[in-house]
Design an enzyme around this catalytic site. Structure first.
Site, PDB file in Angstrom:
ATOM      1  N   ASP A  99       0.846  -1.200   0.000  1.00 37.53           N
ATOM      2  CA  ASP A  99       0.000   0.000   0.000  1.00 37.53           C
ATOM      3  C   ASP A  99       0.880   1.248   0.000  1.00 37.53           C
ATOM      4  OD1 ASP A  99      -1.472  -2.261   1.374  1.00 37.53           O
ATOM      5  OD2 ASP A  99      -3.120  -0.838   1.167  1.00 37.53           O
TER       6      ASP A  99
ATOM      7  N   ASP B 177      -5.411 -11.768  -0.977  1.00 34.90           N
ATOM      8  CA  ASP B 177      -5.592 -12.722   0.102  1.00 34.90           C
ATOM      9  C   ASP B 177      -6.402 -13.983  -0.216  1.00 34.90           C
ATOM     10  OD1 ASP B 177      -4.483 -10.419   1.051  1.00 34.90           O
ATOM     11  OD2 ASP B 177      -5.897 -10.100   2.672  1.00 34.90           O
TER      12      ASP B 177
ATOM     13  N   GLU C 184     -12.434   0.683  -1.978  1.00 36.20           N
ATOM     14  CA  GLU C 184     -11.338  -0.297  -1.997  1.00 36.20           C
ATOM     15  C   GLU C 184     -11.408  -1.171  -3.267  1.00 36.20           C
ATOM     16  OE1 GLU C 184     -11.610  -2.636   1.527  1.00 36.20           O
ATOM     17  OE2 GLU C 184      -9.621  -3.554   1.302  1.00 36.20           O
TER      18      GLU C 184
HETATM   19  C1  2M8 Z   1      -5.763  -6.673   2.492  1.00 37.19           C
HETATM   20  O1  2M8 Z   1      -5.035  -7.569   3.325  1.00 37.19           O
HETATM   21  C2  2M8 Z   1      -5.113  -7.474   4.769  1.00 37.19           C
HETATM   22  C3  2M8 Z   1      -4.085  -8.449   5.319  1.00 37.19           C
HETATM   23  O2  2M8 Z   1      -2.801  -8.024   4.936  1.00 37.19           O
HETATM   24  C4  2M8 Z   1      -6.473  -7.808   5.330  1.00 37.19           C
HETATM   25  O3  2M8 Z   1      -7.347  -8.304   4.598  1.00 37.19           O
HETATM   26  O4  2M8 Z   1      -6.692  -7.554   6.523  1.00 37.19           O
HETATM   27  C5  2M8 Z   1      -5.307  -6.916   1.040  1.00 37.19           C
HETATM   28  O5  2M8 Z   1      -6.172  -6.298   0.120  1.00 37.19           O
HETATM   29  C6  2M8 Z   1      -3.871  -6.404   0.834  1.00 37.19           C
HETATM   30  O6  2M8 Z   1      -3.504  -6.448  -0.506  1.00 37.19           O
HETATM   31  C7  2M8 Z   1      -3.718  -4.981   1.364  1.00 37.19           C
HETATM   32  O7  2M8 Z   1      -2.369  -4.628   1.319  1.00 37.19           O
HETATM   33  C8  2M8 Z   1      -4.266  -4.812   2.798  1.00 37.19           C
HETATM   34  C9  2M8 Z   1      -4.302  -3.354   3.235  1.00 37.19           C
HETATM   35  O8  2M8 Z   1      -4.913  -2.563   2.260  1.00 37.19           O
HETATM   36  O9  2M8 Z   1      -5.584  -5.329   2.882  1.00 37.19           O
END
Ligand code: 2M8
Length: 440
Positions: free
Chosen positions: A41, A175, A404
């Site tokens: 990010d 994920d 998002e």
């Molecule tokens: C999402 O991942 C996090 C875990 O790392 C989560 O679901 O809690 C994913 O979309 C990942 O790509 C992204 O970096 C993160 C934060 O935006 O969220």
């Protein structure tokens, strides 16, 4: 309202999201769902932030690399000590990084995310070369980036085939992608009653991974943690060569060559590494029958026959054989991804029986992957398609909220609102529509 005015307003609103999500040293992906710093990010954020405050974009990357581990890994989350430890799960109490060998003093996760950082650092430098040089930005970051790439190319070459492996679905950044279903099916999940999810306080359950997914994610992370996050000592139950991660590593090494030239270091080793990984990517992960790249299970050596957006992102690798480039572009334009009439690029094949228009990485379209696909199209001269994708991203974003992810059919926003990389990459498309991966 004329499109040009809408876009001027859009740029202003995007900048405001980045200002609001800034936390002194870094940007949170979302004020609600993700209240700490995330690795890829931050790299995506740096691409947009450089247009409004290049100095802040430098600090964003420097803060992340201040949390680098002794073995070179860049953690996927850096926890902000000012935020309640239970605001995000799994938080610092779960990861226990400070007890692990080679971890930084700040609390982090022990996992990684895809290496978008070197291209981001190069783009940030070019946004204000004078200020960057005055602060020694590239000189200070270069050895850290080199250690990060060395970690990926050596410690993470778990299959011994010259490709980096991810050891957890969270490491892909995608994920709950269907690409991980098969290797993940071997993992016995932790029972649902053994953990309390926080994400469901901020997002609809139907938009997020399931409890069974979380049970498996936690099982894998617990085992890695209990082996001190040492790759060689952990009996990994999940180890996958991901095409997106490896393609980004190629682009990142090419960006390193540009950075090396700029600071008077030798670019040759970076060109060599890029060529070596690109060769392995093409040889081992391109599937001609699918017309796309597919992951490979590093534990069994078998290809995983699942095409997702991660399988078309390797278009960012320059110099791919023409027949591969053409096949991937055909796949993108065909019924699986419908590049010219879907909203952006779906994360999964639209025709797959288990496609879902709203469940996270199992169908919805995301701005970061669309931005990468557009970079790939530009890399190989598909300027008209790249232009159409840019228009689709801006129009989808203009419908509101910097969400998002979106439903690829109707563009309806899902997940968190005022999402940082959405705002950042929209701003980048508005301010600098040129290609910029691998050195631009
Ligand atoms: C999402 O991942 C996090 C875990 O790392 C989560 O679901 O809690 C994913 O979309 C990942 O790509 C992204 O970096 C993160 C934060 O935006 O969220």
């Amino acid at each position: 309202m004329p499109l040009v005015e809408t876009h001027a307003d859009l740029g202003h609103q995007a900048g405001q999201v980045l200002v609001d999500n800034w936390r002194d040293t870094h940007t949170v992906p979302s004020d609600t769902l993700y209240p700490h710093q995330w690795s890829w990010d931050s790299a995506f954020v740096a691409f947009g932030l450089r247009h409004i405050c290049p100095r802040r974009a430098q600090v964003e990357l420097e803060t992340l690399f201040d949390a680098q581990w002794a073995d070179g890994r860049v953690p996927h989350i850096v926890f902000d000590p000012r935020v309640d430890a239970d605001a995000y799960f799994p938080g610092p109490k779960f990861w226990q990084s400070s007890g692990a060998p080679g971890a930084p003093t700040v609390e982090t996760s022990g996992l990684i995310q895809p290496p978008v950082h070197a291209p981001a650092a190069w783009a940030v430098h070019r946004a204000d070369p004078e200020e960057s040089t005055r602060r020694g930005f590239l000189e200070r970051l270069y050895p850290r980036l080199a250690a990060w790439h060395r970690y990926l190319a050596t410690d993470r070459d778990l299959g011994g085939r010259g490709l980096a492996a991810i050891v957890h679905p969270w490491e892909s950044g995608m994920d709950n992608s269907p690409a991980w279903d098969l290797p993940l099916s071997r993992v016995e999940p932790l029972p649902g009653h053994s953990f309390v999810r926080r994400d469901l306080h901020h997002a609809a359950p139907a938009d997020r991974p399931t409890d069974a997914d979380y049970g498996r994610y936690l099982k894998l992370a617990t085992r890695y943690r209990d082996h001190g996050y040492r790759d060689a000592d952990t009996p990994h139950e999940f180890a996958v060569e991901d095409p997106c991660t490896n393609a980004l590593l190629v682009a990142a090494e090419l960006a390193m060559a540009r950075i090396a030239e700029e600071i008077g270091a030798d670019p040759t080793p970076h060109h060599d590494t890029a060529a070596r990984i690109a060769g392995a990517l093409v040889r081992l992960l391109f599937d001609p029958a699918m017309g796309a790249f597919v992951p490979r299970d590093a534990l069994t050596g078998e290809r995983i026959a699942s095409v997702t957006v991660g399988g078309v992102i390797p278009l960012i690798v320059p110099g791919l054989p023409e027949e591969i480039t053409e096949a991937v572009v055909d796949t993108l334009c065909g019924p699986w991804f419908r590049l010219t009439d879907a909203h952006m690029v779906p994360s999964y094949r639209l025709t797959a029986p288990d496609y879902s228009p709203r469940r996270y990485w199992r169908g919805p379209a995301w701005y970061n992957t669309a931005w990468l696909v557009r970079e790939g199209l530009l890399t190989h001269g598909y300027d008209n398609l790249a232009q159409a994708l840019r228009a689709s991203m801006l129009e989808t974003a203009a419908s509101g909220g910097f969400r998002e992810y979106v439903d690829p059919w109707n563009g309806r926003g899902r997940g968190s609102g005022r999402f940082s990389w959405t705002a950042s990459l929209v701003l980048d498309l508005l301010r600098d529509p040129s290609g910029k991966l691998a050195g631009g």
